[in-house]
Design a protein around this motif. Structure first.
Motif, short mmCIF file in Angstrom:
data_model
loop_
_atom_site.label_atom_id
_atom_site.label_comp_id
_atom_site.label_asym_id
_atom_site.label_seq_id
_atom_site.Cartn_x
_atom_site.Cartn_y
_atom_site.Cartn_z
N ASN A 70 -16.13 -23.54 29.27
CA ASN A 70 -15.11 -23.30 28.25
C ASN A 70 -15.27 -21.88 27.72
N VAL A 71 -14.73 -20.94 28.46
CA VAL A 71 -14.88 -19.52 28.13
C VAL A 71 -14.02 -19.18 26.92
N ALA A 88 -10.56 -16.03 20.63
CA ALA A 88 -9.48 -16.54 21.48
C ALA A 88 -10.14 -17.30 22.63
N GLY A 89 -9.61 -18.50 22.89
CA GLY A 89 -10.17 -19.33 23.95
C GLY A 89 -9.09 -20.02 24.75
N SER A 90 -9.47 -21.10 25.40
CA SER A 90 -8.57 -21.77 26.32
C SER A 90 -7.32 -22.35 25.64
N TYR A 91 -7.39 -22.60 24.34
CA TYR A 91 -6.20 -23.08 23.63
C TYR A 91 -5.22 -21.95 23.33
N GLN A 92 -5.65 -20.73 23.51
CA GLN A 92 -4.81 -19.54 23.34
C GLN A 92 -4.94 -18.69 24.60
N PRO A 93 -4.51 -19.20 25.76
CA PRO A 93 -4.77 -18.50 27.02
C PRO A 93 -4.20 -17.09 27.07
N ALA A 95 -3.61 -15.00 24.51
CA ALA A 95 -4.42 -14.15 23.64
C ALA A 95 -5.79 -13.90 24.26
N MET A 96 -6.36 -14.92 24.92
CA MET A 96 -7.66 -14.75 25.55
C MET A 96 -7.58 -13.71 26.67
N GLN A 97 -6.52 -13.76 27.46
CA GLN A 97 -6.35 -12.76 28.52
C GLN A 97 -6.14 -11.37 27.94
N GLN A 98 -5.36 -11.29 26.85
CA GLN A 98 -5.13 -9.99 26.21
C GLN A 98 -6.45 -9.41 25.71
N LEU A 99 -7.23 -10.22 25.01
CA LEU A 99 -8.51 -9.75 24.47
C LEU A 99 -9.48 -9.38 25.59
N ALA A 100 -9.47 -10.13 26.68
CA ALA A 100 -10.37 -9.84 27.80
C ALA A 100 -10.11 -8.45 28.38
N ARG A 101 -8.87 -7.99 28.34
CA ARG A 101 -8.51 -6.70 28.93
C ARG A 101 -8.76 -5.50 28.02
N ILE A 102 -8.97 -5.72 26.73
CA ILE A 102 -9.13 -4.61 25.79
C ILE A 102 -10.58 -4.18 25.73
N GLU A 103 -10.80 -2.88 25.88
CA GLU A 103 -12.15 -2.33 25.78
C GLU A 103 -12.33 -1.64 24.43
N PRO A 104 -13.30 -2.09 23.62
CA PRO A 104 -13.55 -1.44 22.33
C PRO A 104 -14.14 -0.06 22.55
N PRO A 105 -13.97 0.85 21.63
CA PRO A 105 -13.17 0.73 20.42
C PRO A 105 -11.69 0.97 20.72
N ALA A 106 -10.83 0.22 20.05
CA ALA A 106 -9.39 0.39 20.22
C ALA A 106 -8.69 -0.15 18.97
N PHE A 107 -7.63 0.54 18.55
CA PHE A 107 -6.79 0.00 17.49
C PHE A 107 -6.05 -1.19 18.06
N VAL A 108 -6.05 -2.31 17.31
CA VAL A 108 -5.36 -3.52 17.77
C VAL A 108 -4.55 -4.14 16.62
N ALA A 109 -3.48 -4.81 17.00
CA ALA A 109 -2.71 -5.63 16.07
C ALA A 109 -2.97 -7.08 16.45
N VAL A 110 -3.32 -7.89 15.47
CA VAL A 110 -3.68 -9.28 15.71
C VAL A 110 -2.80 -10.19 14.85
N VAL A 111 -2.23 -11.20 15.48
CA VAL A 111 -1.57 -12.28 14.75
C VAL A 111 -2.36 -13.54 15.08
#
Length: 192
Positions: A70-71, A88-93, A95-111
């Motif tokens: 359960n990643v 973000a996890g499997s219930y938010q697939p 969002a989880m994919q979006q977060l997986a692709r972002i490399e910190p540091p980065a400005f992000v907008a989160v809902v």
């Protein structure tokens, strides 16, 4: 089903509240509005407004992948007032994919949806379960800071004059001057 039933009513998401990390971190009151399992869950902000979704913009400073089967991902988003914890996890697939692709540091907008947890020692932790996370630029972050500042001051102007803000006043007993200072300090950090 008869006309006027819940199924005939179009689903409308509640607007996400713009809230600084420092205020969100102080929240500890959460409740359901209704009796059935689909009733929305809210967090009562210390400045006196209920929210079941938040919108924040800041710098993703860290992210960690956790779990084997359960990643899920955890991250830290820093705004001018402090740090918010996101996940973000499997219930938010998506969002989880979006977060997986972002490399910190980065400005992000989160809902996302805020969740209140109480630890065995009585400490309250707030995490935001991401519905979406997107890379943005400094201009979007600065606009959000101005918007969040205005919304926070609006809540403080109504503090104690609405049912939710009366409850917040009773439950939290905050000094509104502390949150006005938080807004001032957040704005002072910006270089517009």
């Amino acid at each position: 089903m008869a006309n006027g039933s819940r199924r005939d009513t179009p689903f409308v998401r509640e607007a996400a509240k713009r809230v600084f990390a420092t205020e969100l971190r102080e929240a500890r009151i959460h409740f359901k509005d209704g009796e059935d399992e689909k009733s929305p869950t809210y967090v009562l902000l210390p400045t006196g407004e209920r929210c079941n979704r938040v919108f924040l913009v800041g710098t993703l400073t860290e992210k960690r992948k956790q779990g084997e089967q359960n990643v899920f991902y955890r991250g830290r988003v820093v705004d001018p007032s402090g740090t918010s914890m996101i996940m973000a996890g499997s219930y938010q697939p998506e969002a989880m994919q979006q977060l997986a692709r972002i490399e910190p540091p980065a400005f992000v907008a989160v809902v996302g949806k805020p969740n209140v947890y109480e630890t065995p020692d009585g400490t309250f932790l707030i995490t935001i379960r991401c519905e979406s996370i997107t890379v943005v630029d400094k201009e979007v972050r600065d606009t959000w800071v101005l918007d969040a500042a205005e919304r926070t001051l609006d809540r403080l102007d109504r503090y104690g004059s609405t049912p939710d803000s009366e409850r917040a006043q009773k439950e939290y007993g905050i000094d509104p001057a502390l949150f006005r200072k938080m807004v001032y300090d957040a704005l002072a950090q910006m270089k517009l």
